[in-house]
Design an enzyme around this catalytic site. Structure first.
Site, short mmCIF file in Angstrom:
data_model
loop_
_atom_site.label_atom_id
_atom_site.label_comp_id
_atom_site.label_asym_id
_atom_site.label_seq_id
_atom_site.Cartn_x
_atom_site.Cartn_y
_atom_site.Cartn_z
N PRO A 50 0.80 -1.23 0.00
CA PRO A 50 0.00 0.00 0.00
C PRO A 50 0.83 1.28 0.00
O PRO A 50 1.89 1.35 0.64
CB PRO A 50 -0.81 -0.10 1.30
CG PRO A 50 -0.06 -1.07 2.15
CD PRO A 50 0.58 -2.04 1.20
N ASN A 51 0.32 2.25 -0.73
CA ASN A 51 0.87 3.61 -0.82
C ASN A 51 2.16 3.71 -1.63
O ASN A 51 2.65 4.82 -1.87
CB ASN A 51 1.07 4.22 0.58
CG ASN A 51 -0.23 4.28 1.35
OD1 ASN A 51 -1.21 4.81 0.85
ND2 ASN A 51 -0.27 3.71 2.54
N ARG A 110 5.14 10.97 -2.51
CA ARG A 110 4.87 10.64 -1.10
C ARG A 110 6.12 10.88 -0.25
O ARG A 110 7.15 10.22 -0.48
CB ARG A 110 4.48 9.16 -1.04
CG ARG A 110 4.36 8.61 0.34
CD ARG A 110 4.27 7.09 0.32
NE ARG A 110 4.02 6.61 1.66
CZ ARG A 110 4.24 5.38 2.08
NH1 ARG A 110 4.72 4.46 1.25
NH2 ARG A 110 3.98 5.05 3.31
N TYR A 150 11.20 8.76 1.21
CA TYR A 150 11.15 7.71 0.19
C TYR A 150 11.84 8.06 -1.12
O TYR A 150 11.93 7.21 -2.01
CB TYR A 150 9.69 7.31 -0.06
CG TYR A 150 9.04 6.73 1.17
CD1 TYR A 150 9.50 5.55 1.74
CD2 TYR A 150 7.96 7.36 1.79
CE1 TYR A 150 8.92 5.01 2.88
CE2 TYR A 150 7.36 6.84 2.92
CZ TYR A 150 7.86 5.67 3.47
OH TYR A 150 7.27 5.14 4.60
N ASN A 161 8.03 -5.55 -0.91
CA ASN A 161 7.93 -4.43 0.02
C ASN A 161 6.45 -4.33 0.36
O ASN A 161 5.66 -3.81 -0.44
CB ASN A 161 8.43 -3.12 -0.60
CG ASN A 161 8.35 -1.97 0.38
OD1 ASN A 161 7.77 -2.09 1.46
ND2 ASN A 161 8.93 -0.84 0.01
N ALA A 215 3.10 -0.81 4.85
CA ALA A 215 2.62 -0.87 6.24
C ALA A 215 2.12 -2.27 6.62
O ALA A 215 2.11 -2.61 7.81
CB ALA A 215 1.53 0.16 6.44
N GLU A 263 12.75 -9.44 1.56
CA GLU A 263 11.95 -8.29 2.04
C GLU A 263 12.76 -7.01 1.81
O GLU A 263 13.94 -6.96 2.16
CB GLU A 263 11.66 -8.49 3.52
CG GLU A 263 10.90 -7.36 4.18
CD GLU A 263 10.66 -7.62 5.67
OE1 GLU A 263 10.87 -8.77 6.14
OE2 GLU A 263 10.29 -6.67 6.36
N HIS A 286 12.72 -2.63 2.12
CA HIS A 286 12.12 -1.36 2.53
C HIS A 286 13.01 -0.24 2.04
O HIS A 286 14.24 -0.29 2.20
CB HIS A 286 11.98 -1.28 4.05
CG HIS A 286 11.07 -2.34 4.57
ND1 HIS A 286 9.71 -2.29 4.44
CD2 HIS A 286 11.35 -3.52 5.17
CE1 HIS A 286 9.18 -3.38 4.95
NE2 HIS A 286 10.15 -4.16 5.40
N ARG A 301 13.25 4.75 12.41
CA ARG A 301 11.95 5.43 12.42
C ARG A 301 11.12 5.03 13.65
O ARG A 301 11.68 4.54 14.62
CB ARG A 301 11.24 5.15 11.09
CG ARG A 301 12.07 5.61 9.88
CD ARG A 301 11.37 5.34 8.58
NE ARG A 301 10.13 6.12 8.49
CZ ARG A 301 9.18 5.88 7.59
NH1 ARG A 301 9.31 4.91 6.72
NH2 ARG A 301 8.08 6.61 7.58
C1 DQA Z 1 8.21 1.05 3.86
C2 DQA Z 1 8.29 1.25 5.38
C3 DQA Z 1 6.93 1.02 6.01
O1 DQA Z 1 7.02 1.22 7.42
C4 DQA Z 1 5.91 2.00 5.45
O2 DQA Z 1 4.64 1.74 5.99
C5 DQA Z 1 5.87 1.99 3.97
C6 DQA Z 1 7.12 1.92 3.23
C7 DQA Z 1 9.54 1.39 3.16
O3 DQA Z 1 9.69 1.01 2.00
O4 DQA Z 1 10.40 2.05 3.74
O5 DQA Z 1 4.82 2.12 3.36
O6 DQA Z 1 7.93 -0.31 3.60
#
Ligand code: DQA
Length: 151
Positions: free
Chosen positions: A11-12, A19, A24, A76, A79, A100, A102, A109
């Site tokens: 998501p997002n 964003r 990011y 990835n 959240a 995985e 990120h 964070r």
């Molecule tokens: C994320 C880190 C997560 O905590 C966050 O909710 C994201 C992006 C990252 O790529 O740093 O949506 O996965």
């Protein structure tokens, strides 16, 4: 045999580029996917990229991977990393090795980002390298010498 790598964005991540760019970066999701497609093609491999804001859709896509000859998954989960037992169970269920990723260093964070439901099952975890983290994961997955991913 040519490898097939599935890249999953949660998501997002469709908002990348606009964003929270201080966290990011400025690279868009389309830029990331294009780079991964090019890198995979350069290694005579196939890269399938999928983004969803829905937990169920990500679970369904993981299930589908087991019928598509996917050799490795790069995920990835955004959240959902910190909340989703369903995605963890799907990855365990299909038993396809996964990395995985990120973009941000989640350990620098908020404390709620420090726990991942996925990490204990992952082949490896890459955090904080920005968009390059996906590329590093793909290079590992394509490397015939990477022990768990060689056929
Ligand atoms: C994320 C880190 C997560 O905590 C966050 O909710 C994201 C992006 C990252 O790529 O740093 O949506 O996965």
């Amino acid at each position: 045999m040519a490898k097939t790598i599935l890249v999953l964005h949660g998501p997002n991540l469709n908002l990348l580029g606009q964003r929270e760019p201080d966290i990011y970066g400025a690279t868009t999701l389309a830029d990331i996917d294009q780079r991964l497609h090019e890198l995979a093609a350069h290694h005579q491999a196939r890269c399938l990229c999928f983004q969803s804001n829905s937990e169920g859709a990500l679970v369904e896509r993981i299930h589908q991977a087991s019928t598509q000859g996917v050799d490795a998954i790069i995920i990835n989960a955004g959240a959902y990393t910190h909340t989703s037992i369903a995605i963890r169970d799907a990855l365990a269920g299909v038993a396809i090795p996964f990395i995985e990723v990120h973009l941000s260093n989640v350990y620098q964070r908020e404390p709620f980002r420090h726990h991942s439901y996925l990490s204990a099952l992952a082949q490896g975890v890459i955090v904080g390298l920005g968009a390059y983290g996906y590329e590093a994961a793909l290079r590992y997955a394509l490397d015939i010498h990477a022990p768990s991913f060689s056929k």
